[in-house]
Design a protein around this motif. Structure first.
Motif, PDB file in Angstrom:
ATOM      1  N   GLU A 155      -7.116  39.194   2.146  1.00  0.00           N
ATOM      2  CA  GLU A 155      -6.436  37.773   2.543  1.00  0.00           C
ATOM      3  C   GLU A 155      -5.584  37.280   1.690  1.00  0.00           C
ATOM      4  O   GLU A 155      -4.408  36.632   1.708  1.00  0.00           O
ATOM      5  CB  GLU A 155      -7.558  36.763   2.713  1.00  0.00           C
ATOM      6  CG  GLU A 155      -7.094  35.495   3.282  1.00  0.00           C
ATOM      7  CD  GLU A 155      -8.096  34.431   3.533  1.00  0.00           C
ATOM      8  OE1 GLU A 155      -8.121  33.684   4.564  1.00  0.00           O
ATOM      9  OE2 GLU A 155      -9.038  34.003   2.496  1.00  0.00           O
ATOM     10  N   ALA A 156      -6.116  37.172   0.213  1.00  0.00           N
ATOM     11  CA  ALA A 156      -5.343  36.679  -0.922  1.00  0.00           C
ATOM     12  C   ALA A 156      -3.909  37.396  -1.027  1.00  0.00           C
ATOM     13  O   ALA A 156      -2.758  37.241  -1.372  1.00  0.00           O
ATOM     14  CB  ALA A 156      -6.020  36.804  -2.293  1.00  0.00           C
TER      15      ALA A 156
ATOM     16  N   GLN B  86     -11.792  38.936   0.943  1.00  0.00           N
ATOM     17  CA  GLN B  86     -11.038  37.658   0.276  1.00  0.00           C
ATOM     18  C   GLN B  86      -9.770  38.177  -0.428  1.00  0.00           C
ATOM     19  O   GLN B  86      -8.863  37.622  -0.516  1.00  0.00           O
ATOM     20  CB  GLN B  86     -12.044  37.044  -0.801  1.00  0.00           C
ATOM     21  CG  GLN B  86     -13.053  36.230  -0.144  1.00  0.00           C
ATOM     22  CD  GLN B  86     -14.152  35.556  -1.287  1.00  0.00           C
ATOM     23  OE1 GLN B  86     -14.385  35.948  -2.265  1.00  0.00           O
ATOM     24  NE2 GLN B  86     -14.427  34.226  -1.006  1.00  0.00           N
TER      25      GLN B  86
ATOM     26  N   TYR C 245      -8.768  33.752  -5.354  1.00  0.00           N
ATOM     27  CA  TYR C 245      -7.854  34.713  -5.705  1.00  0.00           C
ATOM     28  C   TYR C 245      -6.501  34.449  -5.368  1.00  0.00           C
ATOM     29  O   TYR C 245      -5.619  35.279  -5.604  1.00  0.00           O
ATOM     30  CB  TYR C 245      -8.393  36.268  -5.303  1.00  0.00           C
ATOM     31  CG  TYR C 245      -9.498  36.519  -5.523  1.00  0.00           C
ATOM     32  CD1 TYR C 245      -9.976  36.893  -6.774  1.00  0.00           C
ATOM     33  CD2 TYR C 245     -10.431  36.803  -4.509  1.00  0.00           C
ATOM     34  CE1 TYR C 245     -11.122  37.020  -7.170  1.00  0.00           C
ATOM     35  CE2 TYR C 245     -11.764  37.246  -4.949  1.00  0.00           C
ATOM     36  CZ  TYR C 245     -12.202  37.144  -6.103  1.00  0.00           C
ATOM     37  OH  TYR C 245     -13.468  37.685  -6.425  1.00  0.00           O
TER      38      TYR C 245
ATOM     39  N   ASP D 128     -10.391  27.824   0.067  1.00  0.00           N
ATOM     40  CA  ASP D 128     -11.706  28.409  -0.585  1.00  0.00           C
ATOM     41  C   ASP D 128     -11.556  29.822  -0.966  1.00  0.00           C
ATOM     42  O   ASP D 128     -12.619  30.603  -0.729  1.00  0.00           O
ATOM     43  CB  ASP D 128     -12.858  28.124   0.285  1.00  0.00           C
ATOM     44  CG  ASP D 128     -13.163  26.605   0.775  1.00  0.00           C
ATOM     45  OD1 ASP D 128     -12.824  25.768  -0.116  1.00  0.00           O
ATOM     46  OD2 ASP D 128     -13.440  26.395   2.025  1.00  0.00           O
ATOM     47  N   ASN D 129     -10.326  30.601  -1.256  1.00  0.00           N
ATOM     48  CA  ASN D 129     -10.172  31.655  -1.700  1.00  0.00           C
ATOM     49  C   ASN D 129     -10.053  31.708  -3.118  1.00  0.00           C
ATOM     50  O   ASN D 129      -9.066  31.363  -3.554  1.00  0.00           O
ATOM     51  CB  ASN D 129      -8.966  32.534  -0.846  1.00  0.00           C
ATOM     52  CG  ASN D 129      -9.112  34.009  -1.294  1.00  0.00           C
ATOM     53  OD1 ASN D 129      -9.128  34.194  -2.533  1.00  0.00           O
ATOM     54  ND2 ASN D 129      -8.673  34.582  -0.139  1.00  0.00           N
TER      55      ASN D 129
ATOM     56  N   GLU E 213     -17.542  41.043   1.025  1.00  0.00           N
ATOM     57  CA  GLU E 213     -17.031  39.457   1.043  1.00  0.00           C
ATOM     58  C   GLU E 213     -16.024  39.592   0.067  1.00  0.00           C
ATOM     59  O   GLU E 213     -14.912  38.792   0.220  1.00  0.00           O
ATOM     60  CB  GLU E 213     -18.213  38.471   0.622  1.00  0.00           C
ATOM     61  CG  GLU E 213     -17.707  37.257   0.563  1.00  0.00           C
ATOM     62  CD  GLU E 213     -18.649  36.052   0.094  1.00  0.00           C
ATOM     63  OE1 GLU E 213     -18.455  35.052   0.122  1.00  0.00           O
ATOM     64  OE2 GLU E 213     -20.045  36.580  -0.186  1.00  0.00           O
ATOM     65  N   GLN E 214     -16.198  40.066  -1.109  1.00  0.00           N
ATOM     66  CA  GLN E 214     -14.936  40.145  -2.058  1.00  0.00           C
ATOM     67  C   GLN E 214     -13.877  40.749  -1.593  1.00  0.00           C
ATOM     68  O   GLN E 214     -12.566  40.354  -1.726  1.00  0.00           O
ATOM     69  CB  GLN E 214     -15.419  40.485  -3.309  1.00  0.00           C
ATOM     70  CG  GLN E 214     -14.490  40.263  -4.608  1.00  0.00           C
ATOM     71  CD  GLN E 214     -14.892  40.810  -5.854  1.00  0.00           C
ATOM     72  OE1 GLN E 214     -14.780  42.075  -6.431  1.00  0.00           O
ATOM     73  NE2 GLN E 214     -15.787  40.285  -6.578  1.00  0.00           N
TER      74      GLN E 214
END
Length: 720
Positions: free
Chosen positions: A39-40, A36, A11, A8-9, A32-33
């Motif tokens: 993580e990406a 993400q 990017y 659910d990412n 939140e962005q």
């Protein structure tokens, strides 16, 4: 084993990089962005460096990275292990010494197969149990070895190998290397210490060298020097701009309990822990081969060219195969490292005070004389002359690694018929200066041609016989940088802190715009704002510049950079004319009366001082308070004959006066420390570079009082 992408990412796969303005986000949405994106980006780093299988384009990756940087800056969201920290941290005054967790020893080596077989025989004899011995073989990288510590999966510290027990703390510099993860992946131990090799890929090395030459800087001699110099930068943002990479190859030590990095002390070479032989007490890591398989699962990049062999002949065969493909690799290697695979056997073999008894390097023969031209770039000197420089795949010539050679001029290039991609023979004139002597294998049509416009400033290029010159004068940044660098060099006024890099910064940032005279108008506050500078270094350079307001006439003339006139000839002019005004009024016949000055050099001198721009530079220097002092008639003696002095820091007299005094009594005074230096005389606030050089060369460092006593013992009065 390829890891599944984060769920659910948005990017990770085909990311939409058409971002709305960050200012329109709420703090919660930005947070939140950013999470993400971090993580990406970590996932994409893993796919690129470890799996060698990226799933997005470089452009898309750059867009994600830039977006994260924007969010972290505008919403103050930076985290300790954010990928954005790779752009560099705050500059430091000096690199701190740190004790290594595990001694990083060296490896015995040879280029002879029979000596490799003797190593194998020695291993089997010392084990003396009839057990099979297999070896892990891997490339011997020609880079810089480092120790990296991860605590609870987070990057904490990096140190160079140093003397094997104490190295330089290069944590912030290594943090900028994209292939060094800020956070480990998978099931990692609470504390992990690993060994890696920092290097500069060959393609990136050649590209970076081309940029340095075009900017008027000297290129690095080879990728290893480039990596070492970059890793020891005091400003991490400079490191971040240079293309470094890292391969990992050893698990040095591990712990089952989290501890602050400050409490992770040296284990010692005689430790019973597996760390002392290059392994860790971790389930499933009984061999070096296990380590090679495990490191990528933690997100650490390993080199794909490694092999497990069951005897020494297999290791020799691997080395020979690797030598065959050496020229196709994008990194420098100079042989193969073979390690006893079983860690229990390694433990039993142990170490000497300097070497591992369970590892050996089977080296390649040095590349000899023939190499490929990777690129040809055009360097613009301080006189505007365009010099074509061949950037070579590094090659050994007379025991020296050479990575560049001058092609002199267009006529020389045409006579050789040389171009990019050709294989050439390289020689060293007088066993010193490398040059291309012939094309061995032509891989191009025609030959390289110099540009019609200056590659730095775009001004027209004019020919003067076989030479080409930029017509931009000091409006050309390359000429201005070279002029400033020469003014402060050992051949000029010996201004500590005004080297190649500093001169480039001052010109690039607009602090010097017209000529070297601008040096005397720079404020310490403006200097302190430059990258890599601080108040102390800025103040010190200002003091050094002020010191040069009363130079000896000979040093001043040399600093101006009169064509064909070096320090010795400049001193001859000073002695002959006695003062600057007398020299400025001299004609060509007057100059030719000076011993050693023929018609060509005399015409260059007159042309230089008749040039309106050069006259204006001299006027501005005088307006700034620079007034060259005529040579004094000192009594000449030989009381100090055979001694060589270097001076640093502030003395009770000017440095020029101190140098003239010792030279008048038979000694040599030079601007830099070498193995031939007898004493470094350190005044107040001495330069660290000269002190470090003196310590490295074993040169005695004495203060001014000790210098005065030394001279008094030999019958020379000081101060003069």
């Amino acid at each position: 084993m390829t890891e599944e992408p984060p769920a659910d990412n948005p990017y990770v796969r085909e990311p939409d990089t058409d971002f709305a303005p960050a200012g329109g986000l709420s703090a919660a949405d930005a947070r939140e962005q950013a999470a993400q994106l971090r993580e990406a980006i970590r996932y994409h780093d893993y796919r690129y460096y470890v799996e060698n299988d990226p799933v997005i384009s470089d452009r898309a990756y750059d867009d994600l990275f830039e977006r994260l940087q924007t969010l972290e800056t505008e919403f103050d969201l930076e985290t300790e292990d954010s990928p954005i920290r790779r752009v560099g941290g705050e500059p430091v005054e000096d690199l701190e010494d740190v004790e290594l967790v595990v001694p990083l020893l060296s490896i015995d080596s040879s280029g002879e197969a029979d000596e490799v077989r003797e190593f194998d025989e020695r291993v089997r004899r010392e084990l003396d149990d009839g057990a099979d011995v297999d070896y892990v073989c891997e490339p011997k990288f020609d880079g810089l070895s480092i120790e990296i510590i991860y605590v609870d999966g987070r990057y904490e510290r990096a140190a160079t190998r140093g003397d094997g027990e104490v190295g330089d703390d290069v944590t912030e510099n290594v943090r900028t290397i994209p292939s060094v993860p800020q956070r480990l992946r998978g099931d990692y131990p609470p504390v992990l210490v690993v060994r890696g090799e920092v290097h500069m890929p060959l393609a990136a090395f050649q590209e970076h060298n081309a940029e340095r030459v075009e900017q008027g800087q000297d290129p690095f001699a080879n990728p290893r020097n480039a990596a070492a110099g970059t890793l020891r930068q005091l400003d991490p943002s400079v490191t971040a701009e240079r293309p470094l990479d890292c391969f990992f190859y050893d698990v040095l030590w591990a712990s089952d309990e989290v501890a602050p990095v400050e409490e992770i002390g040296p284990t010692g070479a005689d430790s019973e822990d597996a760390a002392s032989v290059g392994g860790a007490e971790l389930d499933g890591l009984d061999t070096h081969w296990d380590e090679h398989q495990q490191l990528p699962d933690w997100g650490l990049q390993v080199n794909e060219r490694h092999r497990l062999v069951d005897d020494i002949e297999g290791a020799i065969a691997f080395r020979n195969e690797l030598q065959e493909v050496r020229e196709d690799l994008d990194y420098e290697i100079d042989g193969t490292v073979l390690k006893v695979n079983d860690r229990e056997q390694c433990r039993r073999l142990g170490t000497t005070s300097r070497h591992y008894r369970w590892a050996y390097a089977y080296k390649f023969p040095a590349r000899k004389e023939e190499t490929r031209i990777a690129d040809i770039v055009v360097q613009v000197g301080r006189t505007g002359r365009l010099t074509p420089v061949a950037l070579l795949d590094p090659v050994d010539v007379g025991g020296v690694t050479v990575s560049r050679a001058s092609l002199h001029n267009q006529s020389e290039i045409a006579a050789l018929g040389v171009d990019v991609g050709d294989v050439v023979r390289v020689e060293r004139a007088g066993d010193v200066i490398p040059y291309v002597s012939e094309v061995v294998e032509s891989n191009s049509e025609g030959y390289f041609e110099l540009p019609d416009s200056c590659p730095v400033c775009g001004s027209d290029v004019e020919a003067d016989g076989p030479l080409q010159f930029c017509t931009g004068g000091l409006s050309c940044p390359a000429q201005l940088k070279r002029s400033v660098e020469h003014y402060g060099s050992d051949s000029g006024l010996d201004i500590e802190g005004l080297g190649e890099e500093a001169a480039g910064q001052l010109v690039d940032k607009g602090l010097i715009e017209g000529s070297v005279a601008d040096l005397y108008e720079i404020d310490a506050e403006d200097l302190a704002e430059l990258e890599g500078w601080g108040e102390k270094s800025a103040r010190k350079l200002r003091e050094e510049i002020e010191r040069t307001k009363s130079p000896s006439l000979g040093a001043f003339l040399s600093a101006l950079g009169v064509p064909e006139v070096g320090p010795t000839m400049a001193q001859d002019l000073a002695t002959a004319f006695g003062g600057l005004d007398s020299l400025l009024a001299a004609d060509e016949a007057d100059i030719r009366d000076v011993e050693g000055f023929g018609p060509t050099v005399a015409s260059h001198v007159v042309e230089f001082f008749d040039n309106e721009r050069n006259r204006r530079v001299i006027e501005r220097l005088r307006e700034a308070g620079v007034e060259p002092e005529p040579p004094e008639s000192l009594q000449v003696g030989d009381e100090l004959a055979g001694l060589t002095f270097v001076f640093t820091g502030t003395l009770s007299v000017t440095r020029d006066e101190a140098e003239e005094l010792v030279e008048a009594h038979g000694a040599n005074a030079t601007g830099s420390v070498s193995g031939n230096t007898d004493y470094l005389v350190a005044g107040e606030d001495p330069g660290q570079t000269k002190r470090s050089d003196a310590e490295a060369e074993g040169v005695p460092i004495i203060d001014e009082a000790e210098f005065a006593s030394l001279l008094a013992e030999r019958g020379v009065a000081y101060p003069p």
